[in-house]
Design an enzyme around this catalytic site. Structure first.
Site, PDB file in Angstrom:
ATOM      1  N   GLN A  15       0.841  -1.188   0.000  1.00 19.41           N
ATOM      2  CA  GLN A  15       0.000   0.000   0.000  1.00 19.41           C
ATOM      3  C   GLN A  15       0.882   1.245   0.000  1.00 19.41           C
ATOM      4  OE1 GLN A  15      -2.354  -0.304   3.586  1.00 19.41           O
ATOM      5  NE2 GLN A  15      -0.612  -0.048   4.945  1.00 19.41           N
ATOM      6  N   ARG A 143       8.211  13.512  17.340  1.00 15.96           N
ATOM      7  CA  ARG A 143       8.709  12.494  16.418  1.00 15.96           C
ATOM      8  C   ARG A 143      10.139  12.092  16.806  1.00 15.96           C
ATOM      9  NH1 ARG A 143       4.199  12.190  15.509  1.00 15.96           N
ATOM     10  NH2 ARG A 143       3.041  12.264  13.543  1.00 15.96           N
ATOM     11  N   TYR A 146      11.173   8.430  15.591  1.00 18.48           N
ATOM     12  CA  TYR A 146      11.096   8.401  14.136  1.00 18.48           C
ATOM     13  C   TYR A 146      12.195   9.249  13.506  1.00 18.48           C
ATOM     14  CZ  TYR A 146       9.094   8.843   9.438  1.00 18.48           C
ATOM     15  OH  TYR A 146       8.890   8.832   8.091  1.00 18.48           O
ATOM     16  N   THR A 181      -1.483   8.470   2.980  1.00 18.24           N
ATOM     17  CA  THR A 181      -1.389   7.021   2.800  1.00 18.24           C
ATOM     18  C   THR A 181      -2.246   6.316   3.847  1.00 18.24           C
ATOM     19  OG1 THR A 181       0.482   6.814   4.325  1.00 18.24           O
ATOM     20  CG2 THR A 181       0.996   7.256   1.995  1.00 18.24           C
ATOM     21  N   PRO A 182      -2.488   5.015   3.688  1.00 22.59           N
ATOM     22  CA  PRO A 182      -3.195   4.273   4.740  1.00 22.59           C
ATOM     23  C   PRO A 182      -2.483   4.336   6.081  1.00 22.59           C
ATOM     24  CG  PRO A 182      -3.225   3.026   2.709  1.00 22.59           C
ATOM     25  CD  PRO A 182      -2.311   4.209   2.468  1.00 22.59           C
ATOM     26  N   SER A 183      -1.162   4.382   6.063  1.00 21.26           N
ATOM     27  CA  SER A 183      -0.411   4.496   7.312  1.00 21.26           C
ATOM     28  C   SER A 183      -0.740   5.799   8.035  1.00 21.26           C
ATOM     29  CB  SER A 183       1.091   4.426   7.021  1.00 21.26           C
ATOM     30  OG  SER A 183       1.848   4.710   8.172  1.00 21.26           O
TER      31      SER A 183
END
Length: 244
Positions: A15, A143, A146, A181-183
């Site tokens: 995806q 973040r 990340y 995005t789906p994320s």
């Protein structure tokens, strides 16, 4: 067909950016091994010319080597798999830290380590790593983990590029801003007010909108192709102006 005759491996191709990139690579003539941990996300590739869907856990070093060894060649490696943790240094846990390092960084190290010998034997190749503007390029709030891992990806990218610059192997990183995005949707939907959370993501984009996965994929194609033959060790921002 800019990629005719090239074989490409894409991780997290089920995806989002990974899927858009796998389709774009195939459309340019590449034979694409589209991999993902979740086999259900790979169902949509059935019947698409030039794409072979393969389940792959990038946290499994042996599995990575098995998939790469089964490919007839490895001309392009796009390390797209990753995860976004939220929070500050005071909110971070050792478990989150370890998971992010393993998925966002170590999986790329393992994939590159498996692919580079194949590239050396064939006279070259292109490694493309997913980084982020949230990294050594720019600090973003909440973040911590990340940003740390994506900064590591940029360092990894430059190190690999420097080691193999004379061997025909190029290594570059892509640093997106916020991509729809789906994320991202998953991260938005865990908030008490998803609509407000989405507006906050949009507000930090100077263009006033989110990117689409299809707007990132052309850069993947460029870096995979011979058009970027003189490009290596770079961290490309596709960020809608965040880093202006």
């Amino acid at each position: 067909m800019r990629l005719e005759g090239k074989a490409a491996l894409v991780t997290a191709a089920g995806q989002g950016i990974g899927r858009a990139s796998a389709l774009a690579l195939a459309a340019e003539g590449a034979q694409v091994w589209a991999t993902d941990l979740n086999p259900r996300l790979l169902d949509g590739y059935e019947g698409i010319d030039g794409v072979r869907a393969v389940q792959l856990d990038v946290l499994d070093k042996d599995a990575i080597h098995k998939v790469i060894s089964a490919m007839p060649a490895v001309d392009v490696l796009f390390n797209c798999a990753g995860y976004v943790h939220s929070g500050t240094v005071l909110q971070a846990t050792d478990e989150e830290w370890n998971f992010a390092l393993n998925l966002n960084v170590r999986s790329q190290y393992w994939s590159i380590q498996a692919a580079v010998p194949r590239m050396l034997r064939s006279g070259g190749g292109s490694v493309i790593n997913m980084a982020s503007v949230c990294s050594s390029i720019k600090g973003l709030p909440n973040r911590f983990i990340y940003g740390m891992t994506k900064a590591a990806v940029i360092g990894l990218t430059k190190s690999v590029a420097a080691d193999y610059v004379a061997d025909g192997i190029r290594c570059n990183a892509i640093c997106p801003g916020t991509v729809d995005t789906p994320s991202l949707a998953d991260r938005i939907n865990v908030n008490a007010d998803p609509e407000a959370a989405r507006k906050a993501f949009i507000a930090r984009q100077p263009m006033g909108r989110l990117a689409t996965a299809e707007e990132i994929a052309p850069l993947v194609v460029y870096l995979a192709s011979d058009e970027s033959a003189f490009v290596t060790g770079q961290a490309y921002c596709v960020d809608g102006g965040i880093t202006i």
